[in-house]
Scaffold this motif. Sequence first.
Motif, PDB file in Angstrom:
ATOM      1  N   TYR A 122       1.068  10.453   2.007  1.00  9.61           N
ATOM      2  CA  TYR A 122       1.284   9.362   1.049  1.00  9.61           C
ATOM      3  C   TYR A 122       2.756   9.088   0.749  1.00  9.61           C
ATOM      4  O   TYR A 122       3.074   8.113   0.073  1.00  9.61           O
ATOM      5  N   LEU A 123       3.643   9.952   1.182  1.00  5.86           N
ATOM      6  CA  LEU A 123       5.056   9.790   0.833  1.00  5.86           C
ATOM      7  C   LEU A 123       5.638   8.489   1.373  1.00  5.86           C
ATOM      8  O   LEU A 123       5.320   8.095   2.494  1.00  5.86           O
ATOM      9  N   PRO A 124       6.525   7.841   0.579  1.00  5.38           N
ATOM     10  CA  PRO A 124       6.792   8.110  -0.849  1.00  5.38           C
ATOM     11  C   PRO A 124       5.652   7.541  -1.697  1.00  5.38           C
ATOM     12  O   PRO A 124       5.061   6.527  -1.349  1.00  5.38           O
ATOM     13  N   TYR A 125       5.370   8.191  -2.811  1.00  6.69           N
ATOM     14  CA  TYR A 125       4.261   7.693  -3.629  1.00  6.69           C
ATOM     15  C   TYR A 125       4.616   7.621  -5.111  1.00  6.69           C
ATOM     16  O   TYR A 125       5.493   8.339  -5.604  1.00  6.69           O
ATOM     17  N   ILE A 126       3.923   6.706  -5.787  1.00  7.57           N
ATOM     18  CA  ILE A 126       3.991   6.563  -7.245  1.00  7.57           C
ATOM     19  C   ILE A 126       2.700   7.146  -7.793  1.00  7.57           C
ATOM     20  O   ILE A 126       1.604   6.741  -7.388  1.00  7.57           O
ATOM     21  N   LEU A 127       2.830   8.114  -8.683  1.00  7.34           N
ATOM     22  CA  LEU A 127       1.660   8.783  -9.251  1.00  7.34           C
ATOM     23  C   LEU A 127       1.244   8.085 -10.538  1.00  7.34           C
ATOM     24  O   LEU A 127       2.032   7.981 -11.481  1.00  7.34           O
ATOM     25  N   ILE A 128      -0.003   7.614 -10.577  1.00  2.90           N
ATOM     26  CA  ILE A 128      -0.544   6.930 -11.751  1.00  2.90           C
ATOM     27  C   ILE A 128      -1.584   7.828 -12.403  1.00  2.90           C
ATOM     28  O   ILE A 128      -2.588   8.194 -11.777  1.00  2.90           O
ATOM     29  N   ASN A 129      -1.348   8.204 -13.642  1.00  2.00           N
ATOM     30  CA  ASN A 129      -2.302   9.044 -14.376  1.00  2.00           C
ATOM     31  C   ASN A 129      -3.018   8.200 -15.424  1.00  2.00           C
ATOM     32  O   ASN A 129      -2.370   7.617 -16.296  1.00  2.00           O
ATOM     33  N   THR A 130      -4.330   8.151 -15.329  1.00  2.26           N
ATOM     34  CA  THR A 130      -5.106   7.352 -16.274  1.00  2.26           C
ATOM     35  C   THR A 130      -5.870   8.266 -17.216  1.00  2.26           C
ATOM     36  O   THR A 130      -6.192   9.408 -16.880  1.00  2.26           O
ATOM     37  N   ARG A 131      -6.193   7.740 -18.403  1.00  5.98           N
ATOM     38  CA  ARG A 131      -6.917   8.551 -19.392  1.00  5.98           C
ATOM     39  C   ARG A 131      -7.782   7.630 -20.245  1.00  5.98           C
ATOM     40  O   ARG A 131      -7.749   7.671 -21.474  1.00  5.98           O
ATOM     41  N   PHE A 132      -8.566   6.798 -19.569  1.00  5.31           N
ATOM     42  CA  PHE A 132      -9.338   5.778 -20.273  1.00  5.31           C
ATOM     43  C   PHE A 132     -10.840   6.075 -20.248  1.00  5.31           C
ATOM     44  O   PHE A 132     -11.653   5.193 -20.009  1.00  5.31           O
ATOM     45  N   VAL A 171      -7.038  -2.692 -19.876  1.00  2.00           N
ATOM     46  CA  VAL A 171      -6.958  -3.943 -19.111  1.00  2.00           C
ATOM     47  C   VAL A 171      -5.545  -4.152 -18.577  1.00  2.00           C
ATOM     48  O   VAL A 171      -5.348  -4.440 -17.386  1.00  2.00           O
ATOM     49  N   ASP A 172      -4.547  -3.997 -19.441  1.00  2.00           N
ATOM     50  CA  ASP A 172      -3.170  -4.198 -19.006  1.00  2.00           C
ATOM     51  C   ASP A 172      -2.715  -3.109 -18.039  1.00  2.00           C
ATOM     52  O   ASP A 172      -1.929  -3.366 -17.127  1.00  2.00           O
ATOM     53  N   PHE A 173      -3.199  -1.888 -18.237  1.00  2.00           N
ATOM     54  CA  PHE A 173      -2.805  -0.792 -17.359  1.00  2.00           C
ATOM     55  C   PHE A 173      -3.322  -1.024 -15.940  1.00  2.00           C
ATOM     56  O   PHE A 173      -2.594  -0.816 -14.957  1.00  2.00           O
ATOM     57  N   VAL A 174      -4.569  -1.456 -15.830  1.00  2.00           N
ATOM     58  CA  VAL A 174      -5.135  -1.756 -14.510  1.00  2.00           C
ATOM     59  C   VAL A 174      -4.356  -2.895 -13.858  1.00  2.00           C
ATOM     60  O   VAL A 174      -4.071  -2.867 -12.653  1.00  2.00           O
ATOM     61  N   PHE A 175      -3.984  -3.898 -14.647  1.00  2.00           N
ATOM     62  CA  PHE A 175      -3.197  -5.007 -14.114  1.00  2.00           C
ATOM     63  C   PHE A 175      -1.829  -4.512 -13.640  1.00  2.00           C
ATOM     64  O   PHE A 175      -1.321  -4.958 -12.602  1.00  2.00           O
ATOM     65  N   LEU A 176      -1.219  -3.573 -14.381  1.00  2.00           N
ATOM     66  CA  LEU A 176       0.062  -3.020 -13.966  1.00  2.00           C
ATOM     67  C   LEU A 176      -0.067  -2.292 -12.629  1.00  2.00           C
ATOM     68  O   LEU A 176       0.812  -2.415 -11.759  1.00  2.00           O
ATOM     69  N   ILE A 177      -1.137  -1.537 -12.438  1.00  2.00           N
ATOM     70  CA  ILE A 177      -1.344  -0.849 -11.158  1.00  2.00           C
ATOM     71  C   ILE A 177      -1.379  -1.867 -10.025  1.00  2.00           C
ATOM     72  O   ILE A 177      -0.763  -1.671  -8.960  1.00  2.00           O
ATOM     73  N   LYS A 178      -2.099  -2.973 -10.244  1.00  2.00           N
ATOM     74  CA  LYS A 178      -2.170  -4.021  -9.221  1.00  2.00           C
ATOM     75  C   LYS A 178      -0.794  -4.565  -8.895  1.00  2.00           C
ATOM     76  O   LYS A 178      -0.429  -4.749  -7.721  1.00  2.00           O
ATOM     77  N   GLU A 179       0.032  -4.790  -9.934  1.00  2.00           N
ATOM     78  CA  GLU A 179       1.372  -5.331  -9.726  1.00  2.00           C
ATOM     79  C   GLU A 179       2.285  -4.327  -9.016  1.00  2.00           C
ATOM     80  O   GLU A 179       3.088  -4.697  -8.157  1.00  2.00           O
ATOM     81  N   LEU A 180       2.170  -3.056  -9.363  1.00  2.00           N
ATOM     82  CA  LEU A 180       2.959  -2.029  -8.684  1.00  2.00           C
ATOM     83  C   LEU A 180       2.601  -1.954  -7.200  1.00  2.00           C
ATOM     84  O   LEU A 180       3.482  -1.856  -6.333  1.00  2.00           O
ATOM     85  N   ALA A 181       1.306  -2.012  -6.911  1.00  2.00           N
ATOM     86  CA  ALA A 181       0.859  -1.956  -5.518  1.00  2.00           C
ATOM     87  C   ALA A 181       1.328  -3.172  -4.731  1.00  2.00           C
ATOM     88  O   ALA A 181       1.662  -3.064  -3.544  1.00  2.00           O
ATOM     89  N   SER A 182       1.384  -4.330  -5.385  1.00  2.00           N
ATOM     90  CA  SER A 182       1.791  -5.564  -4.715  1.00  2.00           C
ATOM     91  C   SER A 182       3.296  -5.623  -4.501  1.00  2.00           C
ATOM     92  O   SER A 182       3.771  -6.137  -3.481  1.00  2.00           O
ATOM     93  N   ARG A 183       4.060  -5.082  -5.448  1.00  2.00           N
ATOM     94  CA  ARG A 183       5.511  -5.186  -5.358  1.00  2.00           C
ATOM     95  C   ARG A 183       6.120  -4.084  -4.505  1.00  2.00           C
ATOM     96  O   ARG A 183       7.040  -4.331  -3.715  1.00  2.00           O
ATOM     97  N   PHE A 184       5.630  -2.856  -4.643  1.00  2.00           N
ATOM     98  CA  PHE A 184       6.234  -1.722  -3.933  1.00  2.00           C
ATOM     99  C   PHE A 184       5.336  -1.333  -2.763  1.00  2.00           C
ATOM    100  O   PHE A 184       4.681  -0.279  -2.766  1.00  2.00           O
ATOM    101  N   THR A 185       5.301  -2.190  -1.785  1.00  2.00           N
ATOM    102  CA  THR A 185       4.376  -2.032  -0.665  1.00  2.00           C
ATOM    103  C   THR A 185       4.744  -0.870   0.255  1.00  2.00           C
ATOM    104  O   THR A 185       3.910  -0.420   1.038  1.00  2.00           O
ATOM    105  N   THR A 186       5.979  -0.383   0.186  1.00  2.00           N
ATOM    106  CA  THR A 186       6.361   0.771   1.011  1.00  2.00           C
ATOM    107  C   THR A 186       5.984   2.089   0.347  1.00  2.00           C
ATOM    108  O   THR A 186       6.172   3.154   0.942  1.00  2.00           O
ATOM    109  N   HIS A 187       5.495   2.022  -0.882  1.00  2.00           N
ATOM    110  CA  HIS A 187       5.048   3.216  -1.597  1.00  2.00           C
ATOM    111  C   HIS A 187       3.523   3.251  -1.645  1.00  2.00           C
ATOM    112  O   HIS A 187       2.863   2.202  -1.753  1.00  2.00           O
ATOM    113  N   THR A 188       2.975   4.450  -1.569  1.00  2.00           N
ATOM    114  CA  THR A 188       1.555   4.629  -1.845  1.00  2.00           C
ATOM    115  C   THR A 188       1.366   4.756  -3.350  1.00  2.00           C
ATOM    116  O   THR A 188       2.155   5.426  -4.024  1.00  2.00           O
TER     117      THR A 188
END
Length: 328
Positions: A122-132, A171-188
């Motif tokens: 997965y490198l390089p990767y952004i780690l997303i921790n959820t608690r919902f 809701v906003d957190f899930v939307f942020l994940i989508k935006e991170l995935a769309s913008r930083f395409t070289t990161h997992t």
Amino acid sequence: SDSRGIVWQGKSVTGPTPRGASLAESLPRTGSALMFLSDEGGIFPSDIWNSEILREHRIDVLRRQERLNLCTWGQRQRDVIERAAPELGPGLLVTGNPRFDLCKPEFAWVDAEPAVDRRNDYLPYILINTRFSNVVHANGYQGQFEMFTKQEFASQQQWFSLWRKDANEFVDFVFLIKELASRFTTHTIVIRPHPSESSDFYRAAFAAFRNVVVDRSENITYWIRKAALVVHNNCTTGIEAVLAGRPVLHFLPRGNSPADMEVAREAGLASTTVESALAAAERMLHGEAAPHAWSDDAKGAISNLTGPSIPGLVDATLRGGPEQNLLA
């Protein structure tokens, strides 16, 4: 409970056993000493923090014990408990929690890299921790409602307020994940759901994104150590990531709230909008993370923020409290 002359270090001592009496009640009768460090000793909503400290530690049970050393994560917990049960004072020890020590870079050897290291894929990767789990509980949307109704965690009004807050932030957190995935395409984007959350939700929501994976394997520090960025929302993992020396982004889409988790609310650079969070992520991924500073309140809640826990716990095990000897 049949043991004799032992030192019991455990996390579950106040609940009933198959024989009825709790370990906190039965062990002292056999000449054993009790050393108790709660695994949930300091990360609670700020507005009910004091009451949750007393509930989590089951002070109503522990205050009846004579041979008890009760360890706390910090001085603040010790003060709350001693005010409620002065008779426990001699056995109250501020030790911190070893789990936070083990996050620090000098303990990286604890997470020795296995022969097959999943992170390398997965490198390089952004780690997303959820608690919902309040919103997407592993047992279905009704799961958390059922649990809180049974356990009476808080008044119904408090619970519905917390659910409303988490649902909106989710809701906003899930939307942020989508935006991170769309913008930083070289990161997992590695999403690590809380154990009580439904992983299936995140897999379904991001099935169309080739750079998003949902993975709950291994210990959390295993994932933190190689993360290019850690993103959380009022999560203990945020504290662990700061202690591990990783860049940390704390997404608070509704701004500060009395229901924010104590200490975790301070972990990382806080952003309140998706746009500001994306800008902060961009800076951090380019090495512009600023040094982190904890408030005095945070340091009082978790003594690991100012010094190590493990040496104090070793000393507490060998020596006990000021009026007790654990090995007597």
